[in-house]
Design a protein around this motif. Structure first.
Motif, mmCIF file in Angstrom:
data_model
loop_
_atom_site.group_PDB
_atom_site.id
_atom_site.type_symbol
_atom_site.label_atom_id
_atom_site.label_comp_id
_atom_site.label_asym_id
_atom_site.label_seq_id
_atom_site.Cartn_x
_atom_site.Cartn_y
_atom_site.Cartn_z
ATOM 1 N N GLY A 49 0.818 -1.209 0.000
ATOM 2 C CA GLY A 49 0.000 0.000 0.000
ATOM 3 C C GLY A 49 0.844 1.249 0.000
ATOM 4 N N LEU A 50 1.944 1.221 0.742
ATOM 5 C CA LEU A 50 2.849 2.376 0.761
ATOM 6 C C LEU A 50 3.436 2.635 -0.625
ATOM 7 N N VAL A 51 3.865 1.570 -1.304
ATOM 8 C CA VAL A 51 4.429 1.736 -2.644
ATOM 9 C C VAL A 51 3.386 2.328 -3.594
ATOM 10 N N LEU A 52 2.162 1.841 -3.490
ATOM 11 C CA LEU A 52 1.099 2.358 -4.346
ATOM 12 C C LEU A 52 0.848 3.844 -4.062
ATOM 13 N N LEU A 53 0.918 4.235 -2.788
ATOM 14 C CA LEU A 53 0.779 5.657 -2.449
ATOM 15 C C LEU A 53 1.905 6.480 -3.072
ATOM 16 N N GLN A 54 3.123 5.953 -2.988
ATOM 17 C CA GLN A 54 4.251 6.682 -3.554
ATOM 18 C C GLN A 54 4.147 6.793 -5.072
ATOM 19 N N LEU A 55 3.463 5.818 -5.683
ATOM 20 C CA LEU A 55 3.260 5.866 -7.132
ATOM 21 C C LEU A 55 2.065 6.732 -7.510
ATOM 22 N N GLY A 56 1.337 7.248 -6.523
ATOM 23 C CA GLY A 56 0.170 8.074 -6.783
ATOM 24 C C GLY A 56 -1.076 7.281 -7.110
ATOM 25 N N ARG A 57 -1.089 5.998 -6.848
ATOM 26 C CA ARG A 57 -2.253 5.151 -7.136
ATOM 27 C C ARG A 57 -3.037 4.966 -5.837
ATOM 28 N N SER A 58 -3.712 6.039 -5.424
ATOM 29 C CA SER A 58 -4.336 6.052 -4.103
ATOM 30 C C SER A 58 -5.482 5.048 -3.990
ATOM 31 N N TRP A 59 -6.275 4.894 -5.064
ATOM 32 C CA TRP A 59 -7.409 3.975 -4.957
ATOM 33 C C TRP A 59 -6.918 2.532 -4.814
ATOM 34 N N ASP A 60 -5.900 2.151 -5.598
ATOM 35 C CA ASP A 60 -5.315 0.808 -5.445
ATOM 36 C C ASP A 60 -4.740 0.625 -4.040
ATOM 37 N N ALA A 61 -4.161 1.692 -3.496
ATOM 38 C CA ALA A 61 -3.628 1.626 -2.143
ATOM 39 C C ALA A 61 -4.741 1.388 -1.137
ATOM 40 N N ILE A 62 -5.880 2.051 -1.327
ATOM 41 C CA ILE A 62 -7.021 1.864 -0.411
ATOM 42 C C ILE A 62 -7.474 0.407 -0.424
ATOM 43 N N VAL A 63 -7.582 -0.178 -1.619
ATOM 44 C CA VAL A 63 -8.008 -1.582 -1.725
ATOM 45 C C VAL A 63 -7.011 -2.497 -1.010
ATOM 46 N N THR A 64 -5.730 -2.270 -1.241
ATOM 47 C CA THR A 64 -4.691 -3.118 -0.645
ATOM 48 C C THR A 64 -4.674 -2.986 0.874
ATOM 49 N N LEU A 65 -4.827 -1.743 1.377
ATOM 50 C CA LEU A 65 -4.773 -1.537 2.824
ATOM 51 C C LEU A 65 -6.024 -2.097 3.506
ATOM 52 N N HIS A 66 -7.156 -2.118 2.801
ATOM 53 C CA HIS A 66 -8.333 -2.780 3.353
ATOM 54 C C HIS A 66 -8.079 -4.286 3.518
ATOM 55 N N GLU A 67 -7.341 -4.872 2.579
ATOM 56 C CA GLU A 67 -6.991 -6.287 2.717
ATOM 57 C C GLU A 67 -6.105 -6.504 3.936
ATOM 58 N N ALA A 68 -5.210 -5.546 4.200
ATOM 59 C CA ALA A 68 -4.354 -5.653 5.380
ATOM 60 C C ALA A 68 -5.184 -5.603 6.657
ATOM 61 N N LEU A 69 -6.127 -4.671 6.713
ATOM 62 C CA LEU A 69 -6.948 -4.523 7.925
ATOM 63 C C LEU A 69 -7.942 -5.657 8.076
ATOM 64 N N ALA A 70 -8.283 -6.333 6.976
ATOM 65 C CA ALA A 70 -9.135 -7.519 7.088
ATOM 66 C C ALA A 70 -8.404 -8.638 7.822
ATOM 67 N N ILE A 71 -7.086 -8.660 7.706
ATOM 68 C CA ILE A 71 -6.285 -9.664 8.413
ATOM 69 C C ILE A 71 -6.108 -9.268 9.869
ATOM 70 N N ASP A 72 -5.783 -7.996 10.091
ATOM 71 C CA ASP A 72 -5.572 -7.503 11.458
ATOM 72 C C ASP A 72 -6.191 -6.104 11.572
ATOM 73 N N PRO A 73 -7.399 -6.019 12.073
ATOM 74 C CA PRO A 73 -8.064 -4.703 12.179
ATOM 75 C C PRO A 73 -7.342 -3.722 13.088
ATOM 76 N N GLN A 74 -6.453 -4.212 13.959
ATOM 77 C CA GLN A 74 -5.742 -3.344 14.890
ATOM 78 C C GLN A 74 -4.393 -2.884 14.356
ATOM 79 N N ALA A 75 -4.085 -3.179 13.098
ATOM 80 C CA ALA A 75 -2.777 -2.808 12.536
ATOM 81 C C ALA A 75 -2.673 -1.290 12.421
ATOM 82 N N THR A 76 -1.888 -0.700 13.309
ATOM 83 C CA THR A 76 -1.797 0.771 13.378
ATOM 84 C C THR A 76 -1.224 1.359 12.103
ATOM 85 N N LEU A 77 -0.157 0.744 11.594
ATOM 86 C CA LEU A 77 0.503 1.279 10.409
ATOM 87 C C LEU A 77 -0.432 1.257 9.201
#
Length: 593
Positions: free
Chosen positions: A514-542
């Motif tokens: 998700g960070l790489v996607l943000l750095q590439l300016g692909r914010s919507w793809d980053a949102i999708v990827t980070l939602h997958e991260a939070l689906a695994i661990d909803p408490q993931a602060t980063l």
């Protein structure tokens, strides 16, 4: 009468009826007073465990001084009785290097020989101080040469028991150079990793296999020499010249019908394990143990494969069987320790690894497992001490140095980590785990181009070795982070995608992607990827922080893309890189130690 008694004695020995053999041999010796008959009687006592009585017969009539067979057996008895100094007094502390045969020394070479020092107080100076090497060998009959080589082997065992490993190594090398068929000495060199992979190959090339003589038939002798050399190749370290090993194994399998031989199969399993092909290695070790249930040479590699593949139930059953039937074998307690290590009962694992190492102080697998238990609990100082002991005991393998580097990396002692890893690299340049750890050190030092180079080399070697995909995932993940830090964002994204395709879903990998996607300016793809991260661990602060940034950017709000924004991630990434490499250390439990 003498012929009748000798036949009776030989028949009794062949039938393992040693009391009969002793009874007959005693009468035969009284009749003949022959040195060879005295040796046979002493040998019968040796086989029944009566070592002191055997020495009594050998000490009569200066047998030790004039007969190498009797001197050899007398020293063996002393070792069995734990009298190491007495054994060395019998053998002498110097090797008969004048008897060494080399492939390229057919011409006479002069060597200085101090026979009195070599033979101690037992052997008079029977040779001049300066003699032609080839002539000296010709004066010795083949039996005497074999016993001279055997005495070099015993001398090496004595020095090993005194922890004088450099002297032990030279004794074992001399034994094989005098008699290339002295396999015990060769096996001590290989199994205890007394030489580096490069030294092993150089030593093999220095051996004169042409000394093997079969019925004075040159053709049969040449075939036997080639066969023996091929067998020895399969015993060398699997970190050096895998192609030559494969050729040797293929020759033995096809030309000599040894495809199902346990030693050949176990050698193939070691190569597969070294290449991280754990399931294939386990298939071979399982086949060997199915036909030879208590093949203790194959137990360490089998146990290591079970551990790597998470086969806890199989480990439990194997350990119980071994302890119930062979509690005197160190490999049984290694299996118990590995089982407890697998279920994270570290204290029990440490106790049983320690027990195995006490039973056999030169059992490399037990020493490495013992050190791993301290590392698993974060007791770095004690882990470093244990790994240092292993490094002193097994000087030819790079693994203790590698683990010392990994421990210092955990402690953030980057200069010491560099030093140990470079020492390991000098011993072995083709271990993907070592290259991965060197890459981690460069990453921590922010030398990202060097880190990328080492990670890529590790992956290339592992792929060449056809390693399991799971074994490559930590290194691929490390490579992706190094590429990200170097600004190669598209390449980093491709590598993160590959990690996610082949590995478990990991919140940290999704967050990094998700960070790489943000750095590439692909914010919507980053949102999708980070939602997958939070689906695994909803408490993931980063992941939560990055998701907020992605939402803000998606709403066309400018996002600062400098180092301060991602400092928290970078700190966590660095810690993760060090940890991922260390997580692989248990795969080396059986290694070439």
């Amino acid at each position: 009468m003498e012929k009748h008694l000798r036949e009776w004695r030989t028949t009794a020995v062949n039938k393992n009826q040693y009391e009969t053999a002793i009874f007959v041999a005693d009468k035969l010796l009284a009749l003949t007073k022959d040195d060879n008959d005295a040796f046979w009687l002493a040998q019968a006592h040796f086989r029944t465990g009566n070592y002191s009585r055997a020495q009594t017969y050998l000490s009569r009539g200066q047998l030790i001084e004039r007969n190498p067979q009797c001197r050899y057996l007398h020293a063996q008895c002393s070792i069995k009785l734990g009298k190491i100094e007495e054994a060395l007094d019998t053998l002498g502390e110097q090797n008969p290097t004048h008897l060494i045969s080399q492939p390229d020394n057919r011409h006479h070479k002069l060597r200085h020989v101090d026979v009195n020092v070599r033979s101690g107080r037992h052997k008079a100076a029977l040779r001049s101080d300066r003699v032609p090497t080839s002539e000296e060998r010709e004066r010795e009959d083949s039996t005497s040469l074999k016993f001279e080589a055997g005495m070099c082997y015993l001398r090496g065992m004595c020095f090993a028991k005194q922890n004088a490993f450099d002297r032990a190594k030279e004794c074992f090398k001399t034994a094989v150079q005098i008699d290339v068929q002295c396999f015990e000495a060769f096996d001590e060199l290989m199994s205890n990793a007394l030489m580096s992979p490069a030294e092993e190959w150089a030593f093999l090339e220095s051996l004169d296999f042409d000394m093997i003589n079969v019925e004075d038939n040159p053709s049969l002798s040449q075939e036997a020499a080639e066969f023996t050399k091929t067998l020895y190749i399969t015993r060398l370290s699997k970190y050096g010249r895998p192609a030559e090993f494969t050729d040797a194994a293929e020759t033995l399998s096809t030309h000599y019908n040894l495809s199902d031989n346990p030693d050949i199969l176990l050698s193939k399993a070691e190569l597969l394990f070294t290449n991280c092909q754990f399931r294939n290695a386990l298939a071979l070790t399982s086949y060997v143990l199915k036909t030879d249930k208590y093949n203790f040479a194959g137990i360490p590699i089998h146990v290591a494969c079970l551990h790597e593949l998470g086969e806890k139930n199989a480990l439990f059953l194997l350990a119980h069987d071994l302890v119930d039937n062979h509690p005197q074998e160190p490999a049984a307690w290694l299996a118990v320790g590995t089982y407890y290590f697998s279920i994270h009962r570290i204290a029990e694992a440490r106790r049983f690894f320690s027990k195995a190492s006490v039973m056999n102080p030169h059992f490399g697998s037990a020493w490495i497992g013992f050190a791993h238990t301290f590392s698993a609990e974060g007791e770095h100082d004690q882990a470093i001490s244990a790994y240092s002991t292993a490094a002193r005991l097994f000087q030819g393998t790079h693994l203790p140095q590698l683990f010392l580097g990994m421990e210092n990396l955990q402690l953030n002692n980057l200069s010491l980590a560099h030093e140990y890893l470079n020492t390991a690299y000098e011993l072995c340049k083709d271990d993907p785990l070592l290259l991965n750890e060197m890459g981690v050190v460069f990453y921590q030092e922010e030398n990202f181009p060097a880190a990328i180079e080492h990670f890529q080399r590790a992956i290339a070697i592992a792929e060449q070795n056809e390693a399991d995909h799971d074994a490559l995932l930590p290194t691929r993940n490390n490579l992706a982070h190094a590429l990200r830090q170097s600004g190669h964002l598209e390449e980093a994204l491709d590598v993160f995608d590959e990690v996610l395709r082949h590995g478990d879903k990991d919140v940290a990998v999704f967050s990094a992607k998700g960070l790489v996607l943000l750095q590439l300016g692909r914010s919507w793809d980053a949102i999708v990827t980070l939602h997958e991260a939070l689906a695994i661990d909803p408490q993931a602060t980063l992941a939560t922080d990055l998701l907020n940034k992605a939402f803000a950017e998606n709403e066309s709000e400018p996002i600062a893309n400098d180092e301060e924004e991602f400092a928290d991630l970078d700190r966590k990434v660095k810690g993760r890189l060090a940890g991922q490499g260390k997580a692989l250390d248990s795969m080396m439990l059986d290694s070439d130690i």
